[in-house]
Design a protein around this motif. Sequence first.
Motif, PDB file in Angstrom:
ATOM      1  N   MET A   1      30.254 -15.638 -92.769  1.00 14.90           N
ATOM      2  CA  MET A   1      29.834 -14.268 -92.792  1.00 14.90           C
ATOM      3  C   MET A   1      29.950 -13.528 -91.462  1.00 14.90           C
ATOM      4  O   MET A   1      29.883 -12.286 -91.488  1.00 14.90           O
ATOM      5  CB  MET A   1      28.307 -14.322 -93.345  1.00 14.90           C
ATOM      6  N   ILE A   2      30.086 -14.377 -90.520  1.00 17.49           N
ATOM      7  CA  ILE A   2      29.967 -13.769 -89.144  1.00 17.49           C
ATOM      8  C   ILE A   2      31.232 -13.902 -88.331  1.00 17.49           C
ATOM      9  O   ILE A   2      32.007 -15.085 -88.054  1.00 17.49           O
ATOM     10  CB  ILE A   2      28.749 -14.525 -88.275  1.00 17.49           C
ATOM     11  N   GLU A   3      31.604 -12.931 -87.574  1.00 18.60           N
ATOM     12  CA  GLU A   3      32.589 -12.801 -86.566  1.00 18.60           C
ATOM     13  C   GLU A   3      32.079 -12.334 -85.486  1.00 18.60           C
ATOM     14  O   GLU A   3      31.066 -11.952 -85.137  1.00 18.60           O
ATOM     15  CB  GLU A   3      33.757 -11.765 -87.020  1.00 18.60           C
ATOM     16  N   THR A   4      32.680 -13.142 -84.242  1.00 20.69           N
ATOM     17  CA  THR A   4      32.392 -12.750 -82.861  1.00 20.69           C
ATOM     18  C   THR A   4      33.494 -12.283 -81.902  1.00 20.69           C
ATOM     19  O   THR A   4      34.443 -12.624 -82.127  1.00 20.69           O
ATOM     20  CB  THR A   4      31.806 -13.999 -82.314  1.00 20.69           C
ATOM     21  N   LEU A   5      33.087 -11.559 -80.839  1.00 21.48           N
ATOM     22  CA  LEU A   5      33.877 -10.990 -80.054  1.00 21.48           C
ATOM     23  C   LEU A   5      33.285 -10.731 -78.734  1.00 21.48           C
ATOM     24  O   LEU A   5      31.997 -10.487 -78.738  1.00 21.48           O
ATOM     25  CB  LEU A   5      34.866  -9.865 -80.358  1.00 21.48           C
ATOM     26  N   ALA A   6      34.068 -10.655 -77.629  1.00 21.40           N
ATOM     27  CA  ALA A   6      33.631 -10.138 -76.297  1.00 21.40           C
ATOM     28  C   ALA A   6      33.909  -8.456 -76.130  1.00 21.40           C
ATOM     29  O   ALA A   6      34.994  -8.296 -76.473  1.00 21.40           O
ATOM     30  CB  ALA A   6      34.205 -10.899 -75.386  1.00 21.40           C
ATOM     31  N   SER A   7      33.029  -7.877 -76.319  1.00 16.61           N
ATOM     32  CA  SER A   7      33.103  -6.408 -76.250  1.00 16.61           C
ATOM     33  C   SER A   7      33.605  -5.651 -74.923  1.00 16.61           C
ATOM     34  O   SER A   7      33.252  -6.245 -73.841  1.00 16.61           O
ATOM     35  CB  SER A   7      31.894  -5.585 -76.622  1.00 16.61           C
ATOM     36  N   ASP A   8      34.578  -4.783 -74.871  1.00 19.25           N
ATOM     37  CA  ASP A   8      34.965  -4.185 -73.622  1.00 19.25           C
ATOM     38  C   ASP A   8      35.526  -4.980 -72.509  1.00 19.25           C
ATOM     39  O   ASP A   8      35.254  -4.754 -71.511  1.00 19.25           O
ATOM     40  CB  ASP A   8      33.833  -3.037 -73.216  1.00 19.25           C
ATOM     41  N   GLY A   9      36.077  -6.230 -72.913  1.00 18.18           N
ATOM     42  CA  GLY A   9      36.482  -6.805 -71.793  1.00 18.18           C
ATOM     43  C   GLY A   9      35.407  -7.632 -71.229  1.00 18.18           C
ATOM     44  O   GLY A   9      35.547  -8.476 -70.264  1.00 18.18           O
ATOM     45  N   GLY A  10      34.339  -7.578 -71.828  1.00 16.47           N
ATOM     46  CA  GLY A  10      33.152  -8.536 -71.352  1.00 16.47           C
ATOM     47  C   GLY A  10      32.045  -7.845 -70.588  1.00 16.47           C
ATOM     48  O   GLY A  10      30.794  -8.106 -70.454  1.00 16.47           O
ATOM     49  N   ALA A  11      32.578  -6.602 -69.714  1.00 21.27           N
ATOM     50  CA  ALA A  11      31.519  -6.326 -68.785  1.00 21.27           C
ATOM     51  C   ALA A  11      30.929  -4.766 -69.574  1.00 21.27           C
ATOM     52  O   ALA A  11      31.135  -4.217 -70.254  1.00 21.27           O
ATOM     53  CB  ALA A  11      32.352  -5.603 -67.703  1.00 21.27           C
ATOM     54  N   ALA A  12      29.795  -4.707 -69.240  1.00 22.41           N
ATOM     55  CA  ALA A  12      28.896  -3.715 -69.758  1.00 22.41           C
ATOM     56  C   ALA A  12      27.806  -3.124 -68.870  1.00 22.41           C
ATOM     57  O   ALA A  12      27.422  -3.824 -67.569  1.00 22.41           O
ATOM     58  CB  ALA A  12      28.146  -4.251 -71.037  1.00 22.41           C
ATOM     59  N   THR A  13      27.479  -2.014 -68.962  1.00 26.88           N
ATOM     60  CA  THR A  13      26.648  -1.359 -68.012  1.00 26.88           C
ATOM     61  C   THR A  13      25.125  -0.938 -68.827  1.00 26.88           C
ATOM     62  O   THR A  13      25.232  -0.734 -70.168  1.00 26.88           O
ATOM     63  CB  THR A  13      26.951  -0.156 -67.255  1.00 26.88           C
ATOM     64  N   GLY A  14      24.043  -0.346 -68.269  1.00 20.19           N
ATOM     65  CA  GLY A  14      23.084   0.232 -69.106  1.00 20.19           C
ATOM     66  C   GLY A  14      22.203  -0.717 -69.848  1.00 20.19           C
ATOM     67  O   GLY A  14      22.152  -1.923 -69.535  1.00 20.19           O
ATOM     68  N   THR A  15      21.783  -0.350 -71.010  1.00 26.44           N
ATOM     69  CA  THR A  15      21.003  -1.065 -71.762  1.00 26.44           C
ATOM     70  C   THR A  15      21.925  -2.058 -72.744  1.00 26.44           C
ATOM     71  O   THR A  15      21.527  -2.772 -73.332  1.00 26.44           O
ATOM     72  CB  THR A  15      20.457   0.187 -73.265  1.00 26.44           C
ATOM     73  N   GLN A  16      23.225  -1.847 -72.709  1.00 28.00           N
ATOM     74  CA  GLN A  16      23.938  -2.972 -73.274  1.00 28.00           C
ATOM     75  C   GLN A  16      24.300  -4.105 -72.514  1.00 28.00           C
ATOM     76  O   GLN A  16      24.807  -5.047 -72.973  1.00 28.00           O
ATOM     77  CB  GLN A  16      25.351  -2.537 -73.997  1.00 28.00           C
ATOM     78  N   ALA A  17      23.875  -3.928 -70.989  1.00 25.71           N
ATOM     79  CA  ALA A  17      24.315  -5.108 -70.260  1.00 25.71           C
ATOM     80  C   ALA A  17      23.394  -6.374 -70.523  1.00 25.71           C
ATOM     81  O   ALA A  17      22.342  -6.193 -71.124  1.00 25.71           O
ATOM     82  CB  ALA A  17      24.158  -4.560 -68.808  1.00 25.71           C
ATOM     83  N   ASP A  18      24.203  -7.427 -70.750  1.00 32.47           N
ATOM     84  CA  ASP A  18      23.515  -8.869 -70.963  1.00 32.47           C
ATOM     85  C   ASP A  18      22.636  -8.848 -72.276  1.00 32.47           C
ATOM     86  O   ASP A  18      21.591  -9.137 -72.482  1.00 32.47           O
ATOM     87  CB  ASP A  18      22.418  -9.259 -69.892  1.00 32.47           C
TER      88      ASP A  18
END
Length: 311
Positions: free
Chosen positions: A286-303
Amino acid sequence: MSASTSRFSLPGTPSPFHRRPARWLALVPLALALASGCSREAAPVANAQDDPMSDAVSAAAPAEAAFDSRLSIVDNNGMLRFDGTVDSDAARKTITEAIGAAYASDRVSGGVTVDGNARPAPWLHGLAPFLAGFKAPGAAISFRADTIELSGQVSADQRGRLETLARTHFPGLRLSGLFAGQDGDADPAIAALAALHPQSPAHGVESALNKMAIGFEQGSAKIAPASLAVIAQAGQTLASMPADRRVEIAGHAAASGDPDADALLSRRRAEAVKVQLIVNGVNPGMIETLASDGGAATGTQADQVTFRVLN
């Protein structure tokens, strides 16, 4: 300092954990590296000014750092696996006797190491009566310092029962992991997930999943214990939905300056959440996984991780 270990053995048979694969992944024990040093005194000399080593300082051996006693116990469908490190033979004996009284010896494997640098365990006194009622296939419990953490596949009813048991036999100690949220402080995300039903529309499921604030230990893919309860609810909710429903988990990591490392950490975080959902009954397909946007994030999405329901 040398350490000694006591182990349950199963003569003539392989470990039950090799015969029957675990339904979920348990964390492996933390390795403790103990550094030791040596000192050397220079022989006295009549005239220090004539001695080229007169400015040398003889250093004392560094003291080995103290650490908390710990114990981890996993109930894999009635087969108990345990490991830990404590400060004394008496503490080790207390643990092995408590386990032996609660479980038949042919259903137990593991060992406890004695190390004089370990601090005394505040949870030893209540261990025997707690284990007598622990019986919860799929559950794992860990003890360290003043904290008791529950993890694994544990239903809401079992969590309530085990919390009552823990509060009775370990008064004053901190309960963590799946114990969180059992005292009436409802997490809004848990409430939103619990309100879903098998035919809830995709956008409603996605909205509820994204209410979860899943935390990770800094710079790692280890899920924070405080997030285990809400993930357990998400798993139970998704497990009740149609088998053809598909959910995508995207991992995020704060930019570190190394895009490849960020992408790897992001994917590992998504995979860690997937594992916890599977532990709580979700079909892996049921589940697929991926690293979003090359892995880097800022703001509320970071970590964090985010969810997208595909159908």
